[in-house]
Design a protein around this motif. Structure first.
Motif, mmCIF file in Angstrom:
data_model
loop_
_atom_site.group_PDB
_atom_site.id
_atom_site.type_symbol
_atom_site.label_atom_id
_atom_site.label_comp_id
_atom_site.label_asym_id
_atom_site.label_seq_id
_atom_site.Cartn_x
_atom_site.Cartn_y
_atom_site.Cartn_z
ATOM 1 N N VAL A 1 15.368 -5.517 54.081
ATOM 2 C CA VAL A 1 14.812 -4.256 54.768
ATOM 3 C C VAL A 1 16.087 -2.976 54.136
ATOM 4 C CG1 VAL A 1 14.694 -3.319 56.990
ATOM 5 C CG2 VAL A 1 14.406 -5.910 56.838
ATOM 6 N N GLU A 2 17.188 -3.698 54.073
ATOM 7 C CA GLU A 2 18.232 -2.403 53.439
ATOM 8 C C GLU A 2 18.829 -3.068 52.378
ATOM 9 O OE1 GLU A 2 18.820 0.765 54.685
ATOM 10 O OE2 GLU A 2 19.568 0.384 52.533
ATOM 11 N N PRO A 3 18.041 -2.734 50.975
ATOM 12 C CA PRO A 3 18.359 -3.546 49.862
ATOM 13 C C PRO A 3 19.577 -2.495 49.378
ATOM 14 C CG PRO A 3 16.231 -2.171 49.461
ATOM 15 C CD PRO A 3 16.546 -1.960 50.698
ATOM 16 N N ALA A 4 19.893 -1.590 49.560
ATOM 17 C CA ALA A 4 20.901 -0.948 49.162
ATOM 18 C C ALA A 4 22.448 -1.431 49.038
ATOM 19 C CB ALA A 4 21.104 0.628 49.916
ATOM 20 N N ALA A 5 22.534 -2.113 50.076
ATOM 21 C CA ALA A 5 23.685 -3.042 50.744
ATOM 22 C C ALA A 5 24.391 -3.842 49.556
ATOM 23 C CB ALA A 5 23.562 -4.240 51.659
ATOM 24 N N VAL A 6 23.370 -4.398 48.602
ATOM 25 C CA VAL A 6 23.681 -5.403 47.525
ATOM 26 C C VAL A 6 23.152 -4.876 46.370
ATOM 27 C CG1 VAL A 6 23.564 -7.698 46.680
ATOM 28 C CG2 VAL A 6 23.736 -7.257 49.194
ATOM 29 N N LYS A 7 24.212 -5.111 45.282
ATOM 30 C CA LYS A 7 23.821 -4.690 43.904
ATOM 31 C C LYS A 7 22.941 -5.338 43.408
ATOM 32 C CE LYS A 7 25.777 -2.750 39.849
ATOM 33 N NZ LYS A 7 27.115 -2.302 39.090
ATOM 34 N N VAL A 8 21.932 -5.230 42.709
ATOM 35 C CA VAL A 8 21.392 -6.032 41.667
ATOM 36 C C VAL A 8 21.417 -5.658 40.249
ATOM 37 C CG1 VAL A 8 18.658 -6.776 41.286
ATOM 38 C CG2 VAL A 8 19.437 -6.350 43.677
ATOM 39 N N THR A 9 21.619 -6.426 39.495
ATOM 40 C CA THR A 9 22.005 -6.474 38.218
ATOM 41 C C THR A 9 20.808 -6.918 37.362
ATOM 42 O OG1 THR A 9 24.056 -6.169 38.483
ATOM 43 C CG2 THR A 9 23.454 -6.521 36.286
ATOM 44 N N ILE A 10 20.026 -6.137 36.776
ATOM 45 C CA ILE A 10 18.713 -6.590 35.971
ATOM 46 C C ILE A 10 19.044 -6.538 34.514
ATOM 47 C CG2 ILE A 10 16.250 -6.384 35.330
ATOM 48 C CD1 ILE A 10 16.031 -5.060 38.123
ATOM 49 N N ALA A 11 19.130 -7.848 33.644
ATOM 50 C CA ALA A 11 19.458 -7.666 32.472
ATOM 51 C C ALA A 11 18.134 -7.683 31.435
ATOM 52 C CB ALA A 11 20.173 -8.753 31.981
ATOM 53 N N MET A 12 17.817 -6.847 30.678
ATOM 54 C CA MET A 12 16.626 -6.769 29.671
ATOM 55 C C MET A 12 16.771 -7.081 28.447
ATOM 56 S SD MET A 12 13.721 -3.925 29.887
ATOM 57 C CE MET A 12 11.966 -4.303 30.397
ATOM 58 N N LEU A 13 16.198 -8.031 27.932
ATOM 59 C CA LEU A 13 16.267 -8.780 26.362
ATOM 60 C C LEU A 13 15.124 -8.340 25.836
ATOM 61 C CD1 LEU A 13 18.275 -10.312 24.348
ATOM 62 C CD2 LEU A 13 17.556 -12.390 25.463
ATOM 63 N N PRO A 14 14.648 -7.621 24.847
ATOM 64 C CA PRO A 14 13.746 -7.218 23.976
ATOM 65 C C PRO A 14 13.912 -8.357 22.751
ATOM 66 C CG PRO A 14 15.351 -5.668 23.324
ATOM 67 C CD PRO A 14 15.844 -6.405 24.558
ATOM 68 N N LYS A 15 12.682 -8.604 22.189
ATOM 69 C CA LYS A 15 12.786 -9.433 21.081
ATOM 70 C C LYS A 15 13.854 -9.045 19.806
ATOM 71 C CE LYS A 15 7.941 -11.646 20.496
ATOM 72 N NZ LYS A 15 6.679 -11.193 20.186
ATOM 73 N N PHE A 16 13.870 -7.689 19.930
ATOM 74 C CA PHE A 16 14.632 -7.003 19.019
ATOM 75 C C PHE A 16 14.729 -5.370 19.445
ATOM 76 C CE2 PHE A 16 10.641 -7.182 16.679
ATOM 77 C CZ PHE A 16 10.333 -5.804 16.865
ATOM 78 N N LYS A 17 15.976 -4.866 19.120
ATOM 79 C CA LYS A 17 16.095 -3.702 19.345
ATOM 80 C C LYS A 17 15.714 -2.667 18.151
ATOM 81 C CE LYS A 17 20.478 -3.393 20.335
ATOM 82 N NZ LYS A 17 21.900 -2.907 20.441
ATOM 83 N N GLY A 18 15.336 -1.462 18.458
ATOM 84 C CA GLY A 18 14.858 -0.550 17.385
ATOM 85 C C GLY A 18 13.297 -0.234 17.721
ATOM 86 N N GLU A 19 12.357 -0.327 16.591
ATOM 87 C CA GLU A 19 10.953 -0.262 16.874
ATOM 88 C C GLU A 19 10.735 0.386 17.974
ATOM 89 O OE1 GLU A 19 7.978 0.256 15.243
ATOM 90 O OE2 GLU A 19 8.250 -1.457 13.912
ATOM 91 N N ASN A 20 9.935 1.554 17.960
ATOM 92 C CA ASN A 20 9.668 2.218 19.106
ATOM 93 C C ASN A 20 8.827 1.440 20.082
ATOM 94 O OD1 ASN A 20 7.485 2.806 17.803
ATOM 95 N ND2 ASN A 20 7.596 5.120 17.877
ATOM 96 N N TYR A 21 8.297 0.404 19.759
ATOM 97 C CA TYR A 21 7.529 -0.097 20.744
ATOM 98 C C TYR A 21 8.371 -0.519 22.141
ATOM 99 C CZ TYR A 21 5.271 -4.238 23.043
ATOM 100 O OH TYR A 21 4.930 -5.141 24.012
ATOM 101 N N PHE A 22 9.473 -1.085 21.583
ATOM 102 C CA PHE A 22 10.556 -1.671 22.666
ATOM 103 C C PHE A 22 11.228 -0.612 23.284
ATOM 104 C CE2 PHE A 22 9.951 -6.106 20.887
ATOM 105 C CZ PHE A 22 9.659 -6.496 22.078
ATOM 106 N N ASP A 23 11.452 0.340 22.227
ATOM 107 C CA ASP A 23 12.084 1.777 23.077
ATOM 108 C C ASP A 23 11.254 2.390 24.177
ATOM 109 O OD1 ASP A 23 14.008 1.375 20.863
ATOM 110 O OD2 ASP A 23 13.129 3.113 19.883
ATOM 111 N N ALA A 24 9.976 2.252 24.025
ATOM 112 C CA ALA A 24 9.083 3.052 24.860
ATOM 113 C C ALA A 24 9.152 1.853 26.201
ATOM 114 C CB ALA A 24 7.776 2.829 24.307
ATOM 115 N N VAL A 25 9.132 0.583 25.938
ATOM 116 C CA VAL A 25 9.365 -0.218 26.968
ATOM 117 C C VAL A 25 10.598 0.183 27.825
ATOM 118 C CG1 VAL A 25 9.891 -2.623 27.716
ATOM 119 C CG2 VAL A 25 8.184 -2.048 25.996
ATOM 120 N N LYS A 26 11.574 0.334 27.159
ATOM 121 C CA LYS A 26 13.011 0.754 27.771
ATOM 122 C C LYS A 26 13.041 2.044 28.301
ATOM 123 C CE LYS A 26 17.790 1.965 26.400
ATOM 124 N NZ LYS A 26 18.353 2.177 25.222
ATOM 125 N N VAL A 27 12.087 3.051 27.953
ATOM 126 C CA VAL A 27 12.038 4.089 28.761
ATOM 127 C C VAL A 27 11.429 3.959 30.057
ATOM 128 C CG1 VAL A 27 10.746 6.444 28.788
ATOM 129 C CG2 VAL A 27 11.921 5.596 26.755
#
Lengths: 390, 348
Positions: free
Chosen positions: A56-82
């Motif tokens: 009900v009150e998610p603000a209480a706990v910090k959620v860390t989400i880690a995102m791992l693309p196939k590779f960095k660079g190529e604006n395909y994954f850049d767009a995903v990141k945006v």
């Protein structure tokens, strides 16, 4: 003599620094290796189990989400990141405490080992959820399972891992959806150019390596579709010669795209429509058409394929170039949906058994068989290409 | 070919036998492919196919000439592809501003020169074997690129792609082919008449003997890299300007094709031998294979295997002919050969 020795020493040190830098840059996962033994921390998960009860009150706990693309660079994954960052901003705006970590191997070193190194670091840190686009679905499975055992929510996006090594998969578009997007794009342009059930058209396709699972699945989807009555006037005349496998190599892709273009024209033994199955092949088709010494008549042939809109913009806008359309899924939406799913799952709003999930931007999405589907393929052409900036 | 017979004439052996060089076999093989294509797939001889082949041939050849010089000195450069990738990104940055071809090509040549020079320094000053040094710098270059550029450079202006899209001689012949022709002729003359080229062969044949004759071995080796650098720069420029998008991995892995062209052209990887004309033929055969296979109905998936087979065949033929030659001729000590500094390649 001493001076010379000192000079050598300095050079050796300089070289060592340079090499260390080089390998650090390539590895991308150096820091995790230096961390204390990358064993799964057991303290963190309970914290997050609590969240599930009081979502009900998610603000209480910090959620860390880690995102791992196939590779960095190529604006395909850049767009995903945006898109992913937009989701985080939206969640934070709603009062949630979310942090997004984003890291991946460099583009030319997109190996499973590099992804595992990064994952080990995140497992040691005890993040709440991991979003992965695996380079190798099977090889990455043990590491993902280790994360799951440690209480981390594991989701895949863009490309799936072995189904038992993740809780949810955010699928950007089924192979059929993408395949049908390409066939539709080609069919509508060919119809405009005078082809149809009365006048058949030959397809030429530029793939990647013959072992590439995604490209093969798209090719199968295309073949299945042109076997149906609706598109039976589209043919792959000879699969040996009309499907090109240049591998993931830029110069080879350019050369083979050039060969395909010199075989295009309106003759029955020529090729009328070219489809690029990789983000390298489709722009190469556009560029090789521009470079061609004698260009096939643009009013008699068409080209399309997978690529980001930015990579095709100039060719699509140019009426003299038969690269008329491009096909993709909405990359930003993929990033957005992935982070939303990870957050909602980590905070207990959804479980793998849920049948739907809702986001403010995309509305409701179905969850079937632990797979969340983003939706239909995006077909862009001259009319709408300026709406996208990735 | 002319060059070969001229050089070997003073040896006083049968003229016909002298013609049976690697280059001669390659030429026969090349003509055989071309004749076979004429019969099996006449469509192959369309303007477009020929020009596509020639364009690929042009940048492969330009870079392979650089590689050839390095291999003649008994070194090797596996960083060539990485250097060209760096060149591609750097000139894309310059080209994005609308700078014309001469400007960004010059920048590309300077970048190629500097990076290749660094390789030469590692190899000579630190005595690191060439394969190790260039392997390390490959990792450095390709590793550093993604740190500088996130993703690719898009929407490059028409001035950037002008070379590939518009610059055609007689409305058809790509300007890159003209570059390749000028560079090739230039280097053939250079290898024939310059003193420096004799030093390249001498160093490749026997470093110690070369030192004894007063050749500064390190300087010669560094110069080989320094000359190859701008050639990589030109090749990288042609590759990069082939489209409106430049990625950080434009020419990664291309060094293997270069080495293949050089080895196929009859240059011994042990150094000390090899001619530009051989590299020209080797590069042309490699450029032909994939399109030719496509026209005769074979899957392009086979092209790597076929190229590998051709290279293997060439190496085996070369090694057999060397073995039989050695039996017949009196072995001249390397030192003497290098000292006389004339066409050491063939005598060996």
């Amino acid at each position: 003599m001493i001076r010379k020795k000192r000079f050598t020493l300095v050079l050796v040190i300089a070289l060592a620094v340079v090499v260390a830098f080089a390998f650090g840059a390539c590895g991308g996962g150096e820091q995790p290796a230096e961390e204390p033994p990358a064993d799964t921390p057991t303290e963190e998960p309970p914290v997050e189990t609590e969240t599930e009860s009081d979502d009900v009150e998610p603000a209480a706990v910090k959620v860390t989400i880690a995102m791992l693309p196939k590779f960095k660079g190529e604006n395909y994954f850049d767009a995903v990141k945006v898109g992913a960052e937009e989701a985080v901003a939206e969640l934070v705006g709603e009062g949630a405490d979310v942090e997004l970590l984003y890291d991946g191997p460099p583009q030319n070193d997109a190996t499973n080992q590099n992804q595992v190194n990064i994952l080990e670091g995140w497992i040691a840190q005890g993040v709440n959820a991991i979003l992965v686009s695996p380079n190798d679905p099977t090889a990455i499975a043990p590491t993902l399972k280790k994360a799951m055992e440690g209480g981390i929510k594991v989701l895949t996006f863009d490309a799936d891992a072995d189904p038992d090594a993740r809780d949810l998969f955010i699928n950007q578009g089924s192979y059929d959806a993408i395949g049908s997007g390409m066939v539709k794009a080609v069919a509508s342009k060919l119809t405009e150019k005078g082809y149809g059930p009365d006048k058949t058209a030959n397809l030429g396709i530029v793939s990647s390596a013959k072992t590439d699972a995604n490209q093969n699945a798209w090719l199968d989807a295309i073949k299945a579709l042109i076997a149906t009555d609706e598109y039976s006037w589209l043919k792959i005349a000879n699969e040996e010669t009309d499907v090109y496998y240049p591998g993931p190599d830029e110069t080879e892709t350019q050369k083979q795209s050039g060969t395909l273009i010199s075989r295009m024209g309106d003759g029955a033994d020529q090729i009328q429509a070219a489809i690029g199955l990789t983000s390298m092949a489709t722009p190469a088709l556009g560029a090789q058409y521009e470079s061609a010494a004698s260009k096939p008549d643009a009013t008699k042939v068409t080209m399309t394929g997978l690529a980001t809109p930015n990579a095709l913009k100039d060719y699509i806008k140019n009426d003299a170039n038969p690269l008329d359309t491009g096909v993709l899924w909405n990359c930003m939406d993929l990033g957005y949906l992935s982070v939303e799913a990870a957050y909602q799952y980590a905070s207990g709003t959804i479980t793998p058994e849920s049948t739907t999930m809702t986001t403010s931007r995309l509305g409701e999405r179905e969850i079937a068989d632990k797979v969340i589907l983003l939706g239909d393929a995006l077909i862009f052409d001259k009319a709408n290409i300026d709406e996208f900036n990735y | 070919m002319e060059q070969t017979s001229l050089r070997q004439a003073p040896d006083g052996k049968g003229k016909f036998k002298k013609m049976l060089t690697t280059e001669f076999y390659l030429l026969v093989f090349l003509v055989a492919i071309l004749v076979m294509m004429r019969i099996a797939a006449p469509d192959f001889y369309s303007l477009n196919t020929i020009m596509t082949v020639l364009n690929y041939f042009s940048y492969l050849l330009i870079a392979a000439i650089g590689m050839n010089l390095i291999i003649i000195t008994s070194n090797i450069d596996v960083a060539a592809g990485a250097i060209m990738s760096v060149v591609a990104i750097v000139i894309a940055f310059v080209g994005k501003t609308g700078a014309p071809l001469p400007v960004f090509m010059a920048v590309g040549m300077v970048v190629g020169l500097v990076l290749s020079w660094v390789n030469g320094l590692f190899i000579t000053k630190l005595k690191i074997p060439a394969i190790v040094a260039t392997l390390a710098t490959t990792q450095l270059f390709v590793g550093a690129l993604p740190l500088v550029v996130e993703g690719s450079i898009y929407d490059l202006p028409a001035s950037f792609t002008w070379l590939a899209f518009r610059a055609k001689l007689f409305g058809a012949l790509p300007a890159s082919v003209v570059f390749a022709a000028v560079i090739t002729v230039g280097f053939m003359l250079f290898m024939r008449y310059s003193r420096f080229s004799k030093k390249l062969y001498a160093v490749g044949n026997n470093k110690y003997a070369a030192t004894l004759t007063g050749i500064n071995v390190n300087k010669v080796m560094i110069l080989a890299f320094v000359i190859a650098g701008p050639l990589y720069g030109i090749a990288g420029t042609i590759i990069a300007t082939g489209g409106q998008r430049v990625t950080t991995t434009m020419a990664n892995g291309f060094e293997m094709t270069l080495i293949a062209a050089v080895v196929l052209g009859g240059t011994s990887i042990a150094g000390g031998s090899g001619k530009i004309i051989g590299t020209v033929l080797g590069a042309f055969i490699l450029s032909l294979i994939t399109p030719a296979m496509n026209y005769i109905g074979m899957s392009s998936d086979w092209s790597d295997a076929v190229m590998g087979g051709i290279i293997l065949l060439a190496v085996v033929v070369a090694s057999i002919s060397t073995l039989t030659k050695k039996k017949k001729t009196i072995v001249v000590p390397d030192a003497v050969v290098s000292a006389s500094a004339s066409s050491s390649g063939e005598v060996k």
